[in-house]
Write a protein that holds these residues in place. Sequence first.
Motif, mmCIF file in Angstrom:
data_model
loop_
_atom_site.group_PDB
_atom_site.id
_atom_site.type_symbol
_atom_site.label_atom_id
_atom_site.label_comp_id
_atom_site.label_asym_id
_atom_site.label_seq_id
_atom_site.Cartn_x
_atom_site.Cartn_y
_atom_site.Cartn_z
ATOM 1 N N HIS A 27 0.830 -1.207 0.000
ATOM 2 C CA HIS A 27 0.000 0.000 0.000
ATOM 3 C C HIS A 27 0.868 1.262 0.000
ATOM 4 O O HIS A 27 0.555 2.243 -0.700
ATOM 5 C CB HIS A 27 -0.923 -0.014 1.225
ATOM 6 N N GLY B 283 -0.375 4.727 -0.812
ATOM 7 C CA GLY B 283 -1.465 4.789 0.146
ATOM 8 C C GLY B 283 -0.990 4.511 1.558
ATOM 9 O O GLY B 283 0.193 4.660 1.889
ATOM 10 N N GLN C 213 -3.525 -1.000 6.113
ATOM 11 C CA GLN C 213 -4.571 -1.243 7.085
ATOM 12 C C GLN C 213 -3.999 -2.037 8.268
ATOM 13 O O GLN C 213 -2.801 -2.349 8.319
ATOM 14 C CB GLN C 213 -5.732 -2.000 6.428
ATOM 15 N N ALA D 249 -7.767 -6.939 5.794
ATOM 16 C CA ALA D 249 -8.155 -5.566 5.468
ATOM 17 C C ALA D 249 -7.278 -4.995 4.359
ATOM 18 O O ALA D 249 -7.758 -4.271 3.475
ATOM 19 C CB ALA D 249 -8.068 -4.692 6.716
ATOM 20 N N ASN D 250 -5.977 -5.330 4.386
ATOM 21 C CA ASN D 250 -5.076 -4.848 3.338
ATOM 22 C C ASN D 250 -5.447 -5.431 1.984
ATOM 23 O O ASN D 250 -5.416 -4.743 0.955
ATOM 24 C CB ASN D 250 -3.634 -5.216 3.679
ATOM 25 N N GLY E 288 -8.455 -6.512 1.146
ATOM 26 C CA GLY E 288 -9.739 -5.941 0.751
ATOM 27 C C GLY E 288 -9.618 -4.533 0.203
ATOM 28 O O GLY E 288 -10.378 -4.125 -0.696
ATOM 29 N N ALA E 289 -8.652 -3.769 0.724
ATOM 30 C CA ALA E 289 -8.488 -2.384 0.276
ATOM 31 C C ALA E 289 -7.602 -2.258 -0.952
ATOM 32 O O ALA E 289 -7.439 -1.140 -1.484
ATOM 33 C CB ALA E 289 -7.896 -1.544 1.410
ATOM 34 N N ALA F 90 -9.189 -0.759 -4.370
ATOM 35 C CA ALA F 90 -9.364 0.698 -4.334
ATOM 36 C C ALA F 90 -8.028 1.419 -4.422
ATOM 37 O O ALA F 90 -7.907 2.483 -5.058
ATOM 38 C CB ALA F 90 -10.092 1.094 -3.054
ATOM 39 N N GLN F 91 -6.984 0.830 -3.817
ATOM 40 C CA GLN F 91 -5.659 1.441 -3.868
ATOM 41 C C GLN F 91 -5.103 1.424 -5.293
ATOM 42 O O GLN F 91 -4.462 2.381 -5.751
ATOM 43 C CB GLN F 91 -4.722 0.698 -2.923
#
Length: 800
Positions: A161, A166, A169, A174-175, A177-178, A181-182
């Motif tokens: 990230h 970015g 998380q 969570a990382n 899942g995100a 979007a990143q």
Amino acid sequence: MSACVPTHATDPDPSRTERDHQPHSPPQGPRRRFRVSAADLSASIAVFLIALPLSLGIALATDAPLQAGLVAAAVGGLVAGRLGGSPLQVSGPAAGLTVVTADLIHQYGWRTTCAITVFAGLSQLGLAHLRVARSALAVSPAIVHGMLAGIGVTIAVAQLHIVLGGTPQSSVSANIGALPAQLAHLHPAAVSVSALTLVLLLAWPRLPGRLGRQLRTIPAALVAVAGATATAALAALSLPKVDLPSWRSHALAGVPDGPVLGLAAAVLTTTLVCSVQSLLGAVAMDKLAAGRTDVRRSDLDRELRGQGAANVVSGVLGGLPIAGVAVRSTANVRAGATSRHSTMLHGVWVVAAALLLVPCLELIPLASLAALVMAVGVQMVSLHHIRTVTRHREVLVYAVTTLGVVVFGVLEGVALGIAVAVGVALHRLTRTRITHDEREGVHHVHVRGQLTFLAVPRLSRALHQVPQGATVVVELDGSFMDHAAYESLQDWQHAHHARGGSVEITGRTGTRIAEPAGASAAGCRCRPWTPWRNHQCEAPATPTAGTPEEEAAEGPNGHQLARGLSAFQRNTAPLVRGELARLAREGQQPSQLFLTCADSRLVTSMITSSGPGDLFVVRNVGNLVPRPGEESGDDSVAAAIEYAVEVLNVRSITVCGHSGCGAMQALLKADPHGAQTPLKRWLRHGRPSLDRATDKNRPWARLAGREPADAVEQLCLTNVIQQLEHLRAHESVTRALRAGALELHGMYFHVGEAQAYLLTEGTPESGVFDRVSGATRAAGTSVTTGPADPTGTVLHGTRA
């Protein structure tokens, strides 16, 4: 291996003259002064250049203050380097601790995390006091590799990230899942700097050509971060950079704040990960430096004590938890470090950088450090480790541990791995396949797996299918046999022999591992798997009638001789018969004359790993070589020397002394005016050795860099040197030396240590015996002589 010729300086010890009135006591050596070798200095710089960017990157990955990484690196070098038991291991903030530390900071905050580090260090000190360091090595390698792989995956996913511009998380799920979007909102500058860092990191070690070899001496991590930093500065990229606040505002450890059980679990987790990683790293460094005689093996309890002290200091000063770091330690060994001075100096350089290079460090983009740490995390998932655990059928343990660490956490993942490892071990113990077949009249009973009491019924059924009087081969394809299985197999073996059959028990490679049961009839209860040390055969519990030959050899010595001959004819003779038949046809052609003491503890074939026909051995009391032409001289040794050199054409002669030599002790205590017994008349040939050892004007012989332990050891060492001079006085030896057809070797065998030493000599006036390590490939001592060598010989010794 290279020749090593020592130099000797004048003894600076002023008290030597006072001690010289004790003629047979070696003097104390000169006091050692603190000196740093050039190799340690250059290695410390190489390690520092790797440690600096990695320490900042690991601090970034844990969301700790960036100074904490520098504090941990400095304390790891200075405290763990000085107090630890692995001289070449480099300690500091480790990638393996990143997930643990990040989780602690997220749950308890930074100051409490420092307190947890202090308590983890105290726990390590307690474990070191209990001397349980070796117990950590009992953890399955599959669990350790799985734990590191899980930590590596967690690190890589989180740092990805930051690489993309970015913010990571709090968990792996969570990382992940995100991540979509990143990817949809990339930061071009961060991606460019990260990509450049990764390209330099991967390409730098692969630079071709002579110039590439020279450039590769600069650490790739330093080049990658420096290159990315310079590019970002020249391009004026707007990126988050390293921010090192003033040391005045640096946060130190505080009072722990949180639930007691949670804090205890945190201390346990930190202690476990730090200790296991450090101890396994110390063992790995021993393997990496196994061929070097200038480096001592690790003391694991001391290493654990040093790591504990370092964690206490690091936690108090507001640093990250500390453990042995594989990347820095490997670089230290490969850079040629010889002592702990290299590790300590690297800590000094880190302190200097933290105080003097702050403006330069604050130019480093965080994306570059994130890319560096992400690469380290990916490398922790080692394909070599995966292949190894697959080969040993432990891939399930590895996979469960890795997934457990990624999903649940380090402590939970390790616990799951241990549970699965225990289950796999129990499964293997209970899963044993036993088959029986007949090939060419020989019955084969094959046991696949571990042979425990659970398999005894199946083993018994298979063995009783073998007809009476048949020839049987029992193949044990496993590594464990318990007492119940052993007794069952031996009882059947005895019964089958009694009915006229024959039994051979072999391992998975066909190597014979059991002695025929008929050995018990001769009264010997020893088995071939009994170690040769303390090998004492016991008399049978109840006397049995023997053959006339056995009855004639009554008495313990007679029985022992008869049993030894019987065992030779039964076990050894079939193996050496062909070689001895060849030697009988061709005659003996030994490669060297080996002149040693008659001491029963010196087994020449064992020490030299030689076989029949290799050595022409001459043994006498004190391994003495009488000088030729002496009045009432002894011609037996001279005859052996002449025969070996002139007839057998040996290429080398070795004079081998040993520790605790009774002849040398008798020589020290001998009264020259007493009655001349045969022993005293023989020992007069050792009088020149005694005179040499007590001569105040001659330097003392040394054993692997140390002074002899006592006067006896000093005389034993000096005697080898003196007998070599006597040896060179024989005409046949002198001629062969001048022709370059002969080499001379001086050797000393320490019986209690089972350690061989070879003589290294710069001049005939001094002698140093160097340790022969397990990695030494050849005893390359040699003698050269000629017109340019007025002293007659120069001996060169070898070290691995």
